[in-house]
Motif scaffolding. Structure first.
Motif, PDB file in Angstrom:
ATOM      1  N   PRO A  28       5.818  19.107 -15.051  1.00 55.58           N
ATOM      2  CA  PRO A  28       4.611  19.102 -14.229  1.00 55.58           C
ATOM      3  C   PRO A  28       4.970  19.477 -12.792  1.00 55.58           C
ATOM      4  O   PRO A  28       6.046  19.117 -12.301  1.00 55.58           O
ATOM      5  CB  PRO A  28       4.107  17.667 -14.321  1.00 55.58           C
ATOM      6  N   ILE A  29       4.094  20.222 -12.136  1.00 52.64           N
ATOM      7  CA  ILE A  29       4.327  20.642 -10.750  1.00 52.64           C
ATOM      8  C   ILE A  29       3.047  20.473  -9.936  1.00 52.64           C
ATOM      9  O   ILE A  29       1.957  20.379 -10.494  1.00 52.64           O
ATOM     10  CB  ILE A  29       4.820  22.100 -10.659  1.00 52.64           C
ATOM     11  N   CYS A  30       3.206  20.459  -8.621  1.00 55.14           N
ATOM     12  CA  CYS A  30       2.044  20.367  -7.729  1.00 55.14           C
ATOM     13  C   CYS A  30       1.595  21.777  -7.329  1.00 55.14           C
ATOM     14  O   CYS A  30       2.262  22.771  -7.642  1.00 55.14           O
ATOM     15  CB  CYS A  30       2.377  19.522  -6.500  1.00 55.14           C
ATOM     16  N   LEU A  31       0.487  21.870  -6.609  1.00 51.47           N
ATOM     17  CA  LEU A  31      -0.040  23.161  -6.183  1.00 51.47           C
ATOM     18  C   LEU A  31       0.893  23.854  -5.197  1.00 51.47           C
ATOM     19  O   LEU A  31       1.001  25.083  -5.195  1.00 51.47           O
ATOM     20  CB  LEU A  31      -1.429  22.987  -5.573  1.00 51.47           C
ATOM     21  N   VAL A  32       1.593  23.086  -4.369  1.00 50.76           N
ATOM     22  CA  VAL A  32       2.537  23.670  -3.408  1.00 50.76           C
ATOM     23  C   VAL A  32       3.730  24.261  -4.148  1.00 50.76           C
ATOM     24  O   VAL A  32       4.168  25.378  -3.854  1.00 50.76           O
ATOM     25  CB  VAL A  32       2.994  22.617  -2.364  1.00 50.76           C
TER      26      VAL A  32
ATOM     27  N   LEU B  21       0.822  -1.209   0.000  1.00 50.60           N
ATOM     28  CA  LEU B  21       0.000   0.000   0.000  1.00 50.60           C
ATOM     29  C   LEU B  21       0.855   1.257   0.000  1.00 50.60           C
ATOM     30  O   LEU B  21       0.548   2.228  -0.692  1.00 50.60           O
ATOM     31  CB  LEU B  21      -0.947   0.010   1.202  1.00 50.60           C
ATOM     32  N   SER B  22       1.954   1.250   0.760  1.00 50.29           N
ATOM     33  CA  SER B  22       2.808   2.437   0.779  1.00 50.29           C
ATOM     34  C   SER B  22       3.517   2.613  -0.558  1.00 50.29           C
ATOM     35  O   SER B  22       3.705   3.733  -1.017  1.00 50.29           O
ATOM     36  CB  SER B  22       3.817   2.375   1.923  1.00 50.29           C
ATOM     37  N   LEU B  23       3.887   1.516  -1.214  1.00 50.57           N
ATOM     38  CA  LEU B  23       4.481   1.618  -2.549  1.00 50.57           C
ATOM     39  C   LEU B  23       3.471   2.169  -3.541  1.00 50.57           C
ATOM     40  O   LEU B  23       3.794   3.008  -4.369  1.00 50.57           O
ATOM     41  CB  LEU B  23       4.978   0.252  -3.030  1.00 50.57           C
ATOM     42  N   ARG B  24       2.239   1.685  -3.451  1.00 54.55           N
ATOM     43  CA  ARG B  24       1.189   2.157  -4.346  1.00 54.55           C
ATOM     44  C   ARG B  24       0.943   3.647  -4.125  1.00 54.55           C
ATOM     45  O   ARG B  24       0.797   4.417  -5.061  1.00 54.55           O
ATOM     46  CB  ARG B  24      -0.096   1.369  -4.126  1.00 54.55           C
ATOM     47  N   ALA B  25       0.914   4.083  -2.880  1.00 54.17           N
ATOM     48  CA  ALA B  25       0.706   5.498  -2.570  1.00 54.17           C
ATOM     49  C   ALA B  25       1.873   6.337  -3.075  1.00 54.17           C
ATOM     50  O   ALA B  25       1.678   7.423  -3.610  1.00 54.17           O
ATOM     51  CB  ALA B  25       0.537   5.679  -1.064  1.00 54.17           C
ATOM     52  N   ALA B  26       3.090   5.843  -2.935  1.00 54.12           N
ATOM     53  CA  ALA B  26       4.261   6.574  -3.416  1.00 54.12           C
ATOM     54  C   ALA B  26       4.255   6.708  -4.922  1.00 54.12           C
ATOM     55  O   ALA B  26       4.759   7.679  -5.480  1.00 54.12           O
ATOM     56  CB  ALA B  26       5.537   5.873  -2.949  1.00 54.12           C
ATOM     57  N   ASN B  27       3.675   5.745  -5.609  1.00 51.58           N
ATOM     58  CA  ASN B  27       3.624   5.778  -7.069  1.00 51.58           C
ATOM     59  C   ASN B  27       2.360   6.427  -7.611  1.00 51.58           C
ATOM     60  O   ASN B  27       2.106   6.374  -8.801  1.00 51.58           O
ATOM     61  CB  ASN B  27       3.744   4.361  -7.638  1.00 51.58           C
ATOM     62  N   GLY B  28       1.552   7.020  -6.745  1.00 47.07           N
ATOM     63  CA  GLY B  28       0.378   7.733  -7.231  1.00 47.07           C
ATOM     64  C   GLY B  28      -0.941   7.071  -6.921  1.00 47.07           C
ATOM     65  O   GLY B  28      -1.964   7.487  -7.427  1.00 47.07           O
ATOM     66  N   GLY B  29      -0.926   6.049  -6.134  1.00 46.25           N
ATOM     67  CA  GLY B  29      -2.174   5.420  -5.750  1.00 46.25           C
ATOM     68  C   GLY B  29      -2.767   4.576  -6.849  1.00 46.25           C
ATOM     69  O   GLY B  29      -2.169   4.319  -7.866  1.00 46.25           O
TER      70      GLY B  29
ATOM     71  N   ARG C 105      -5.157   5.311  -8.833  1.00 43.59           N
ATOM     72  CA  ARG C 105      -5.540   6.058 -10.033  1.00 43.59           C
ATOM     73  C   ARG C 105      -4.367   6.262 -10.985  1.00 43.59           C
ATOM     74  O   ARG C 105      -4.547   6.795 -12.063  1.00 43.59           O
ATOM     75  CB  ARG C 105      -6.114   7.411  -9.642  1.00 43.59           C
ATOM     76  N   GLY C 106      -3.155   5.906 -10.594  1.00 42.69           N
ATOM     77  CA  GLY C 106      -2.000   6.077 -11.456  1.00 42.69           C
ATOM     78  C   GLY C 106      -1.538   7.528 -11.512  1.00 42.69           C
ATOM     79  O   GLY C 106      -0.827   7.928 -12.407  1.00 42.69           O
ATOM     80  N   GLU C 107      -1.935   8.323 -10.545  1.00 43.87           N
ATOM     81  CA  GLU C 107      -1.596   9.739 -10.499  1.00 43.87           C
ATOM     82  C   GLU C 107      -0.147   9.901 -10.041  1.00 43.87           C
ATOM     83  O   GLU C 107       0.271   9.297  -9.069  1.00 43.87           O
ATOM     84  CB  GLU C 107      -2.544  10.414  -9.496  1.00 43.87           C
ATOM     85  N   ARG C 108       0.602  10.714 -10.759  1.00 43.35           N
ATOM     86  CA  ARG C 108       1.993  10.961 -10.377  1.00 43.35           C
ATOM     87  C   ARG C 108       2.051  11.993  -9.264  1.00 43.35           C
ATOM     88  O   ARG C 108       1.247  12.916  -9.222  1.00 43.35           O
ATOM     89  CB  ARG C 108       2.783  11.437 -11.592  1.00 43.35           C
ATOM     90  N   LEU C 109       3.015  11.817  -8.364  1.00 42.23           N
ATOM     91  CA  LEU C 109       3.134  12.711  -7.219  1.00 42.23           C
ATOM     92  C   LEU C 109       4.428  13.505  -7.271  1.00 42.23           C
ATOM     93  O   LEU C 109       5.440  13.038  -7.800  1.00 42.23           O
ATOM     94  CB  LEU C 109       3.097  11.913  -5.915  1.00 42.23           C
ATOM     95  N   CYS C 110       4.385  14.697  -6.699  1.00 42.33           N
ATOM     96  CA  CYS C 110       5.562  15.545  -6.567  1.00 42.33           C
ATOM     97  C   CYS C 110       6.558  14.856  -5.636  1.00 42.33           C
ATOM     98  O   CYS C 110       6.186  14.397  -4.548  1.00 42.33           O
ATOM     99  CB  CYS C 110       5.143  16.899  -5.999  1.00 42.33           C
ATOM    100  N   GLN C 111       7.809  14.777  -6.055  1.00 45.54           N
ATOM    101  CA  GLN C 111       8.839  14.132  -5.237  1.00 45.54           C
ATOM    102  C   GLN C 111       9.051  14.888  -3.925  1.00 45.54           C
ATOM    103  O   GLN C 111       9.306  14.280  -2.893  1.00 45.54           O
ATOM    104  CB  GLN C 111      10.169  14.086  -6.005  1.00 45.54           C
ATOM    105  N   LYS C 112       8.918  16.217  -3.972  1.00 49.17           N
ATOM    106  CA  LYS C 112       9.209  17.052  -2.813  1.00 49.17           C
ATOM    107  C   LYS C 112       8.047  17.127  -1.825  1.00 49.17           C
ATOM    108  O   LYS C 112       8.249  17.023  -0.619  1.00 49.17           O
ATOM    109  CB  LYS C 112       9.558  18.453  -3.304  1.00 49.17           C
TER     110      LYS C 112
END
Length: 98
Positions: free
Chosen positions: A42-46, A10-18, A20-27
């Motif tokens: 691509p960037i996140c809102l933060v 589950l933590s691996l899946r969350a790190a890889n975007g869950g 939904r296959g959504e990519r996450l900001c590394q920072k």
């Protein structure tokens, strides 16, 4: 042991975007929902509010992808037209040589 294995997955899946296959900001571990046109990434809102991107033009990532798709399709059409023209010239020259 099984619970630990499930938690790791589950933590691996969350790190890889869950799921939904959504990519996450590394920072910031936030979804990459915006595209910085100046940096071409691509960037996140933060990140958008950070000093690094605050003055840069940004668009929603879906909009940037659609624009790129249209550009690629236009280039593919040009290349297909050139290919057809070259194949026609090749056939003509082969006919002449015979």
């Amino acid at each position: 042991a099984k619970i630990i294995e499930i938690a790791k997955r589950l933590s691996l899946r969350a790190a890889n975007g869950g799921a939904r296959g959504e990519r996450l900001c590394q920072k910031h571990r936030e979804a990459l929902k915006l595209f910085c046109e100046e940096d071409g990434t691509p960037i996140c809102l933060v990140c958008r509010e950070s000093q690094a991107h605050r003055a840069h033009p940004v668009v929603p990532v879906e909009e940037a992808a659609e624009e790129d798709k249209e550009k690629f399709q236009a280039h593919v059409k040009i290349l297909k037209d050139r290919r057809e023209k070259l194949l026609g010239l090749k056939t003509t020259e082969e006919g002449k040589s015979l």
